[in-house]
Scaffold this motif. Structure first.
Motif, PDB file in Angstrom:
ATOM      1  N   MET A  20       0.850  -1.141  -0.014  1.00 50.29           N
ATOM      2  CA  MET A  20       0.034  -0.062  -0.035  1.00 50.29           C
ATOM      3  C   MET A  20       1.002   1.192   0.021  1.00 50.29           C
ATOM      4  SD  MET A  20      -2.859  -1.394   0.377  1.00 50.29           S
ATOM      5  CE  MET A  20      -4.256  -0.539   1.154  1.00 50.29           C
ATOM      6  N   ILE A  21       0.610   2.230  -0.927  1.00 53.49           N
ATOM      7  CA  ILE A  21       1.668   3.393  -1.127  1.00 53.49           C
ATOM      8  C   ILE A  21       0.784   4.526  -1.442  1.00 53.49           C
ATOM      9  CG2 ILE A  21       3.864   2.122  -1.376  1.00 53.49           C
ATOM     10  CD1 ILE A  21       3.595   2.275  -4.414  1.00 53.49           C
ATOM     11  N   ALA A  22       1.139   5.564  -1.278  1.00 51.41           N
ATOM     12  CA  ALA A  22       0.785   6.784  -1.564  1.00 51.41           C
ATOM     13  C   ALA A  22       1.698   7.496  -2.710  1.00 51.41           C
ATOM     14  CB  ALA A  22       0.883   7.775  -0.419  1.00 51.41           C
ATOM     15  N   TRP A  23       1.268   7.325  -3.842  1.00 49.85           N
ATOM     16  CA  TRP A  23       2.268   7.665  -4.924  1.00 49.85           C
ATOM     17  C   TRP A  23       2.065   9.108  -5.195  1.00 49.85           C
ATOM     18  CZ3 TRP A  23       5.058   4.088  -7.748  1.00 49.85           C
ATOM     19  CH2 TRP A  23       5.735   4.621  -8.729  1.00 49.85           C
ATOM     20  N   GLN A  24       3.391   9.660  -5.623  1.00 48.05           N
ATOM     21  CA  GLN A  24       3.456  11.193  -5.664  1.00 48.05           C
ATOM     22  C   GLN A  24       3.325  11.521  -7.315  1.00 48.05           C
ATOM     23  OE1 GLN A  24       3.495  13.050  -2.847  1.00 48.05           O
ATOM     24  NE2 GLN A  24       3.007  10.891  -2.036  1.00 48.05           N
ATOM     25  N   GLN A 142      -5.830  10.895   4.290  1.00 45.89           N
ATOM     26  CA  GLN A 142      -6.288   9.950   3.227  1.00 45.89           C
ATOM     27  C   GLN A 142      -6.320   8.478   3.721  1.00 45.89           C
ATOM     28  OE1 GLN A 142      -3.641  11.228  -0.142  1.00 45.89           O
ATOM     29  NE2 GLN A 142      -5.502  11.270  -1.268  1.00 45.89           N
TER      30      GLN A 142
ATOM     31  N   LEU B  19      -1.606   9.920  -4.597  1.00 45.89           N
ATOM     32  CA  LEU B  19      -2.583   8.842  -5.418  1.00 45.89           C
ATOM     33  C   LEU B  19      -2.279   7.635  -4.490  1.00 45.89           C
ATOM     34  CD1 LEU B  19      -4.368   8.527  -8.250  1.00 45.89           C
ATOM     35  CD2 LEU B  19      -2.124   7.438  -9.023  1.00 45.89           C
ATOM     36  N   ILE B  21      -2.485   3.853  -3.987  1.00 45.21           N
ATOM     37  CA  ILE B  21      -2.722   2.645  -4.889  1.00 45.21           C
ATOM     38  C   ILE B  21      -2.246   1.458  -4.036  1.00 45.21           C
ATOM     39  CG2 ILE B  21      -2.411   3.983  -7.050  1.00 45.21           C
ATOM     40  CD1 ILE B  21       0.471   3.477  -7.101  1.00 45.21           C
ATOM     41  N   TYR B 131       5.289   7.609  -0.850  1.00 41.52           N
ATOM     42  CA  TYR B 131       5.399   7.420   0.549  1.00 41.52           C
ATOM     43  C   TYR B 131       4.612   6.120   1.064  1.00 41.52           C
ATOM     44  CZ  TYR B 131       5.804  12.470   0.024  1.00 41.52           C
ATOM     45  OH  TYR B 131       6.506  13.641  -0.476  1.00 41.52           O
ATOM     46  N   MET B 144      -4.810   1.615   4.506  1.00 50.23           N
ATOM     47  CA  MET B 144      -4.043   2.430   4.871  1.00 50.23           C
ATOM     48  C   MET B 144      -4.447   3.827   5.193  1.00 50.23           C
ATOM     49  SD  MET B 144      -0.577   3.816   2.205  1.00 50.23           S
ATOM     50  CE  MET B 144      -1.562   3.911   0.721  1.00 50.23           C
TER      51      MET B 144
END
Lengths: 265, 265
Positions: A20-24, A142, B19, B21, B131, B144
């Motif tokens: 699970m990642i927060a893409w920039q 988020q 974003l 994902i 991140y 997340m």
């Protein structure tokens, strides 16, 4: 007596999940192929993350929402079907495909992989570097719910459930902590103070309840920062008492005699 | 009378986010540079997503948790500091860096960007394609929480809060829906039935509460699937009534006379 190896307690691995990642994507170019309902949802996610979005799709294929994003210049529109050369016209940070054409989708996926562009082909899990989930948004907060493809409808049900449970102003509390951190760096910019700053911020986070964090005003923050010098964190009630000069800060017993630094803000 | 353009209701854009994902790394090679506490956390995330992990770090720099992952062969270990050629020794799907060496970190970031490898340099936001957040995991369910860098401690506070609020067995309910979908495809594999399958699954999701979904047994599922033919969804109480042949399914008035297909499982 047999030697017994001490069992160390490390997190147990539970495979089968996603990373699970927060893409920039702020200011980065993202290509969306298709202009239907799925594309419309993707575009919202992308614009919420400040991406620079281009949609390639004949005008006749745009749904009202995507047409609105085009007409209000929130996205750039290429009014024709996708052609492979689209992938080379810009430095795409990401490509999202949502067209009802499996052959075209697979072709775009392969072209993206040749170019090492992260891509998501809607509804074709094997042709996805990443999946989307259901996302709750409240300012800087988020929360993404993913069921790893097992129940997309449940994901949005859980997302709505979480949204209802969260304290009101959760996003606001996070803004407050963020602002406090920024102000702290302003009054104590020395890199060598990093550990002191971190441990003080940790104490602040630990000491105040969420509700208190939400209630914290500019004035409260200003007063709170005066306690950084002597590395103390007052009870929130003490901060309340300091409002509009209601109490003489120097008389609060959270301070010892060593207090003597000046807030630079 | 002035013409008033009808205001269309589309989701409003709220920039400044990420974003969110769910990245797919199952069976893919991921390089972790460093072996400290941050690396240990990254490795758990990666293994939970079935990545094939290589850690490059001198043995002396491994913390007990990373050393445990190495000694139990959960990760491959390269016992020396990172060298640029490491990036070309495999087809890395992703590179995560967690070393206390800003110059080395920046170099690795640049090398990754030249090779178009997604990368995360811990604690250096400008050198991150993505991140990490705080993740709750319950079987197929992953949630997340990201504060977009404003309050990592608050993120894990919120994650714990959510975990406490979620119904027990939320993960189990998702497994159940997933299993039901798989079984449904077994008994009704015809691609042309896609819309019928989807609308029936939607009705199931809408009709049953979460608690009911959690309670659903293999037997309940078997009985429920008998209702797919006539495109009906019984009340959960009816499913309870059908347990261990307690009721004669053909006498339940949710069926009309047209029922007559055979469960193939």
């Amino acid at each position: 007596m047999a030697t017994e190896k001490k069992q160390q307690k490390f997190p147990e691995i539970q495979g089968g999940g996603s990373l699970m990642i927060a893409w920039q994507v702020r200011g980065k170019n993202v290509l969306v192929v298709g202009g239907g309902e799925v594309a419309a949802g993707r575009i919202v996610h992308l614009l919420n993350a400040d991406a620079v979005v281009t949609v390639v799709c004949p005008s006749s294929g745009l749904n009202p929402e995507v047409a609105h994003r085009v007409s209000s210049s929130q996205v750039t529109h290429i009014n024709r079907p996708f052609t492979p050369s689209d992938l080379d016209s810009q430095d795409w940070s990401m490509v999202l495909v949502a067209v009802d054409d499996p052959a075209a989708s697979t072709l775009i996926w392969k072209l993206c992989k040749e170019r090492r562009i992260p891509a998501n082909i809607a509804d074709v899990p094997p042709e996805c570097d990443f999946y989307f989930g259901s996302v709750h948004r409240d300012g800087p907060l988020q929360i993404m719910v993913s069921t790893n493809g097992k129940g997309p409808r449940l994901a949005s049900m859980i997302r709505r459930f979480i949204a209802k449970q969260l304290p009101k102003n959760a996003g606001r509390a996070i803004e407050t902590i963020g602002e406090l951190r920024v102000k702290l760096r302003e009054i104590a910019p020395n890199p060598e103070e990093g550990p002191k700053r971190m441990s003080w911020m940790k104490e602040v986070s630990d000491k105040y309840s969420w509700e208190e964090m939400c209630e914290m005003s500019e004035e409260d923050m200003h007063n709170l920062l005066k306690f950084y010098g002597p590395a103390k964190v007052p009870a929130f009630d003490d901060l309340r008492g300091m409002r509009a000069g209601a109490a003489d800060i120097d008389k609060l017993d959270v301070f010892d005699g060593s207090f003597g630094f000046c807030v630079g803000a």
